[in-house]
Design a protein around this motif. Structure first.
Motif, PDB file in Angstrom:
ATOM      1  N   ASP A  11      85.306  45.851 -28.047  1.00 38.66           N
ATOM      2  CA  ASP A  11      84.217  45.137 -28.738  1.00 38.66           C
ATOM      3  C   ASP A  11      84.367  43.627 -28.573  1.00 38.66           C
ATOM      4  OD1 ASP A  11      83.223  47.590 -29.572  1.00 38.66           O
ATOM      5  OD2 ASP A  11      84.118  47.454 -31.580  1.00 38.66           O
ATOM      6  N   LEU A  12      85.608  43.132 -28.706  1.00 42.36           N
ATOM      7  CA  LEU A  12      85.850  41.693 -28.539  1.00 42.36           C
ATOM      8  C   LEU A  12      85.566  41.252 -27.109  1.00 42.36           C
ATOM      9  CD1 LEU A  12      89.085  41.248 -30.679  1.00 42.36           C
ATOM     10  CD2 LEU A  12      86.822  40.288 -31.158  1.00 42.36           C
ATOM     11  N   ILE A  13      85.936  42.073 -26.146  1.00 46.68           N
ATOM     12  CA  ILE A  13      85.667  41.739 -24.740  1.00 46.68           C
ATOM     13  C   ILE A  13      84.163  41.705 -24.498  1.00 46.68           C
ATOM     14  CG2 ILE A  13      85.938  42.500 -22.346  1.00 46.68           C
ATOM     15  CD1 ILE A  13      88.722  43.625 -23.219  1.00 46.68           C
ATOM     16  N   ASP A  14      83.434  42.676 -25.050  1.00 42.58           N
ATOM     17  CA  ASP A  14      81.973  42.682 -24.923  1.00 42.58           C
ATOM     18  C   ASP A  14      81.367  41.440 -25.574  1.00 42.58           C
ATOM     19  OD1 ASP A  14      81.990  45.076 -23.532  1.00 42.58           O
ATOM     20  OD2 ASP A  14      81.608  46.301 -25.320  1.00 42.58           O
ATOM     21  N   GLN A  15      81.909  41.054 -26.723  1.00 46.83           N
ATOM     22  CA  GLN A  15      81.433  39.854 -27.407  1.00 46.83           C
ATOM     23  C   GLN A  15      81.689  38.620 -26.540  1.00 46.83           C
ATOM     24  OE1 GLN A  15      83.113  39.470 -31.331  1.00 46.83           O
ATOM     25  NE2 GLN A  15      81.866  37.690 -31.830  1.00 46.83           N
ATOM     26  N   GLU A  16      82.836  38.583 -25.880  1.00 47.01           N
ATOM     27  CA  GLU A  16      83.139  37.458 -25.005  1.00 47.01           C
ATOM     28  C   GLU A  16      82.174  37.401 -23.817  1.00 47.01           C
ATOM     29  OE1 GLU A  16      86.906  35.094 -23.160  1.00 47.01           O
ATOM     30  OE2 GLU A  16      87.189  36.658 -24.644  1.00 47.01           O
ATOM     31  N   PHE A  17      81.810  38.569 -23.279  1.00 47.04           N
ATOM     32  CA  PHE A  17      80.811  38.603 -22.206  1.00 47.04           C
ATOM     33  C   PHE A  17      79.506  37.977 -22.674  1.00 47.04           C
ATOM     34  CE2 PHE A  17      83.110  42.122 -20.033  1.00 47.04           C
ATOM     35  CZ  PHE A  17      83.143  41.565 -18.780  1.00 47.04           C
ATOM     36  N   SER A  18      79.069  38.376 -23.850  1.00 46.41           N
ATOM     37  CA  SER A  18      77.816  37.863 -24.395  1.00 46.41           C
ATOM     38  C   SER A  18      77.881  36.345 -24.570  1.00 46.41           C
ATOM     39  CB  SER A  18      77.528  38.558 -25.723  1.00 46.41           C
ATOM     40  OG  SER A  18      76.395  38.019 -26.327  1.00 46.41           O
ATOM     41  N   LEU A  19      78.984  35.853 -25.130  1.00 48.78           N
ATOM     42  CA  LEU A  19      79.138  34.414 -25.339  1.00 48.78           C
ATOM     43  C   LEU A  19      79.178  33.649 -24.013  1.00 48.78           C
ATOM     44  CD1 LEU A  19      81.784  34.519 -28.217  1.00 48.78           C
ATOM     45  CD2 LEU A  19      79.370  33.866 -28.420  1.00 48.78           C
ATOM     46  N   CYS A  20      79.855  34.200 -23.031  1.00 53.01           N
ATOM     47  CA  CYS A  20      79.937  33.526 -21.728  1.00 53.01           C
ATOM     48  C   CYS A  20      78.574  33.493 -21.036  1.00 53.01           C
ATOM     49  CB  CYS A  20      80.973  34.212 -20.842  1.00 53.01           C
ATOM     50  SG  CYS A  20      82.686  33.867 -21.324  1.00 53.01           S
ATOM     51  N   ARG A  21      77.812  34.571 -21.157  1.00 57.54           N
ATOM     52  CA  ARG A  21      76.463  34.577 -20.559  1.00 57.54           C
ATOM     53  C   ARG A  21      75.571  33.536 -21.233  1.00 57.54           C
ATOM     54  NH1 ARG A  21      77.208  40.468 -20.748  1.00 57.54           N
ATOM     55  NH2 ARG A  21      77.881  41.085 -18.661  1.00 57.54           N
ATOM     56  N   GLN A  99      85.951  45.035 -16.385  1.00 57.38           N
ATOM     57  CA  GLN A  99      85.649  43.934 -17.292  1.00 57.38           C
ATOM     58  C   GLN A  99      86.446  42.683 -16.934  1.00 57.38           C
ATOM     59  OE1 GLN A  99      86.414  45.908 -21.078  1.00 57.38           O
ATOM     60  NE2 GLN A  99      84.204  45.970 -21.502  1.00 57.38           N
ATOM     61  N   ARG A 100      87.682  42.877 -16.537  1.00 64.58           N
ATOM     62  CA  ARG A 100      88.514  41.736 -16.148  1.00 64.58           C
ATOM     63  C   ARG A 100      87.896  41.008 -14.961  1.00 64.58           C
ATOM     64  NH1 ARG A 100      92.130  40.071 -12.603  1.00 64.58           N
ATOM     65  NH2 ARG A 100      92.049  41.955 -11.347  1.00 64.58           N
ATOM     66  N   LEU A 101      87.484  41.774 -13.954  1.00 60.34           N
ATOM     67  CA  LEU A 101      86.883  41.159 -12.764  1.00 60.34           C
ATOM     68  C   LEU A 101      85.568  40.459 -13.098  1.00 60.34           C
ATOM     69  CD1 LEU A 101      87.637  43.940 -10.133  1.00 60.34           C
ATOM     70  CD2 LEU A 101      88.766  41.708 -10.370  1.00 60.34           C
ATOM     71  N   GLU A 102      84.758  41.093 -13.944  1.00 56.24           N
ATOM     72  CA  GLU A 102      83.489  40.481 -14.345  1.00 56.24           C
ATOM     73  C   GLU A 102      83.713  39.202 -15.152  1.00 56.24           C
ATOM     74  OE1 GLU A 102      80.688  43.171 -16.258  1.00 56.24           O
ATOM     75  OE2 GLU A 102      81.419  44.804 -15.003  1.00 56.24           O
ATOM     76  N   LEU A 103      84.688  39.237 -16.051  1.00 59.01           N
ATOM     77  CA  LEU A 103      84.971  38.070 -16.883  1.00 59.01           C
ATOM     78  C   LEU A 103      85.527  36.923 -16.041  1.00 59.01           C
ATOM     79  CD1 LEU A 103      84.624  37.224 -19.767  1.00 59.01           C
ATOM     80  CD2 LEU A 103      86.937  38.022 -20.245  1.00 59.01           C
ATOM     81  N   VAL A 104      86.359  37.247 -15.067  1.00 56.06           N
ATOM     82  CA  VAL A 104      86.873  36.218 -14.157  1.00 56.06           C
ATOM     83  C   VAL A 104      85.710  35.573 -13.403  1.00 56.06           C
ATOM     84  CG1 VAL A 104      88.179  35.878 -12.006  1.00 56.06           C
ATOM     85  CG2 VAL A 104      89.209  37.134 -13.903  1.00 56.06           C
ATOM     86  N   ALA A 105      84.786  36.384 -12.911  1.00 52.00           N
ATOM     87  CA  ALA A 105      83.625  35.858 -12.177  1.00 52.00           C
ATOM     88  C   ALA A 105      82.756  34.988 -13.091  1.00 52.00           C
ATOM     89  CB  ALA A 105      82.801  37.003 -11.597  1.00 52.00           C
ATOM     90  N   LEU A 106      82.528  35.432 -14.329  1.00 55.32           N
ATOM     91  CA  LEU A 106      81.730  34.653 -15.279  1.00 55.32           C
ATOM     92  C   LEU A 106      82.388  33.303 -15.572  1.00 55.32           C
ATOM     93  CD1 LEU A 106      80.444  37.071 -18.070  1.00 55.32           C
ATOM     94  CD2 LEU A 106      79.072  35.493 -16.731  1.00 55.32           C
ATOM     95  N   ARG A 107      83.673  33.329 -15.806  1.00 57.29           N
ATOM     96  CA  ARG A 107      84.380  32.074 -16.121  1.00 57.29           C
ATOM     97  C   ARG A 107      84.405  31.134 -14.923  1.00 57.29           C
ATOM     98  NH1 ARG A 107      88.665  32.402 -20.900  1.00 57.29           N
ATOM     99  NH2 ARG A 107      87.251  33.358 -22.377  1.00 57.29           N
ATOM    100  N   GLN A 108      84.511  31.681 -13.723  1.00 58.30           N
ATOM    101  CA  GLN A 108      84.449  30.829 -12.526  1.00 58.30           C
ATOM    102  C   GLN A 108      83.068  30.204 -12.386  1.00 58.30           C
ATOM    103  OE1 GLN A 108      85.725  33.516  -9.424  1.00 58.30           O
ATOM    104  NE2 GLN A 108      87.868  32.908  -9.630  1.00 58.30           N
ATOM    105  N   GLU A 109      82.038  30.975 -12.683  1.00 57.36           N
ATOM    106  CA  GLU A 109      80.671  30.450 -12.612  1.00 57.36           C
ATOM    107  C   GLU A 109      80.454  29.365 -13.671  1.00 57.36           C
ATOM    108  OE1 GLU A 109      76.069  32.098 -12.447  1.00 57.36           O
ATOM    109  OE2 GLU A 109      77.716  33.523 -12.615  1.00 57.36           O
ATOM    110  N   ILE A 110      81.003  29.564 -14.861  1.00 54.00           N
ATOM    111  CA  ILE A 110      80.910  28.554 -15.920  1.00 54.00           C
ATOM    112  C   ILE A 110      81.608  27.279 -15.478  1.00 54.00           C
ATOM    113  CG2 ILE A 110      81.781  27.952 -18.233  1.00 54.00           C
ATOM    114  CD1 ILE A 110      81.219  30.911 -19.007  1.00 54.00           C
ATOM    115  N   ALA A 111      82.798  27.425 -14.923  1.00 57.91           N
ATOM    116  CA  ALA A 111      83.549  26.247 -14.466  1.00 57.91           C
ATOM    117  C   ALA A 111      82.797  25.520 -13.357  1.00 57.91           C
ATOM    118  CB  ALA A 111      84.937  26.660 -13.983  1.00 57.91           C
ATOM    119  N   ALA A 112      82.236  26.264 -12.422  1.00 58.14           N
ATOM    120  CA  ALA A 112      81.492  25.648 -11.316  1.00 58.14           C
ATOM    121  C   ALA A 112      80.260  24.906 -11.836  1.00 58.14           C
ATOM    122  CB  ALA A 112      81.081  26.710 -10.300  1.00 58.14           C
TER     123      ALA A 112
END
Length: 167
Positions: A11-21, A99-112
């Protein structure tokens, strides 16, 4: 040690996905506001971005605490999903890895996007400073064409003042 991962962690990981998006969405709107030179929009987006980053930090902290409860050992400052993957088995392991791979990609996109926006803001500020310098230097230059023919302009005569003086 392989064990079942509590659903609260997912649930926390899903919440983090939502926040990152949402953070990516804010960054996209921030870029549009910079292009439009919408200062009030930029201020509001900066506040919203700071709030969103704080929410991500809170979820990260909750995740760290949950992992401490799961392992019975203090977690490092940040929880690495790869460590959770190693603890999981079967479908949970596959889900965590995705989820790990998706979160890594999201965070890289945020950083970029953050870097791009930062450079864009810096370029815009530099261009505005150059434009202001160009405008103010042309006001202060002595131009013989602005004086009466045959007369030498005295310094400051007939030139607009950059400082408004009220009497």
């Amino acid at each position: 040690m392989r064990q079942k991962i509590p659903s609260g962690i997912f649930d926390l990981i899903d919440q983090e996905f939502s926040l990152c998006r949402e953070l990516l969405s804010i960054l996209a709107r921030e870029q549009a506001a910079v292009v439009a030179l919408d200062m009030s929009g930029l201020v509001a987006l900066s506040r919203r971005k700071a709030e969103q980053i704080e929410l991500v930090r809170e979820v990260d902290e909750q995740l760290r605490l949950r992992v401490e409860q799961l392992t019975g050992q203090p977690a490092a400052n940040a929880v690495r999903l790869s460590d959770l993957v190693a603890m999981a088995q079967g479908e949970e392991k596959a889900r965590l890895e995705r989820q790990r791979l998706e979160l890594v990609a999201l965070r890289q996109e945020i950083a970029a996007k953050s870097v791009i926006n930062h450079h864009f803001v810096e370029d815009t500020k530099r261009h505005l400073r150059e434009a202001i310098t160009l405008l103010t230097s042309s006001v202060s230059e002595q131009r013989p064409n602005y004086g009466k023919p045959g007369q030498v302009n005295r310094r400051g005569s007939g030139q607009p003042s950059l400082i408004s003086r009220a009497i």
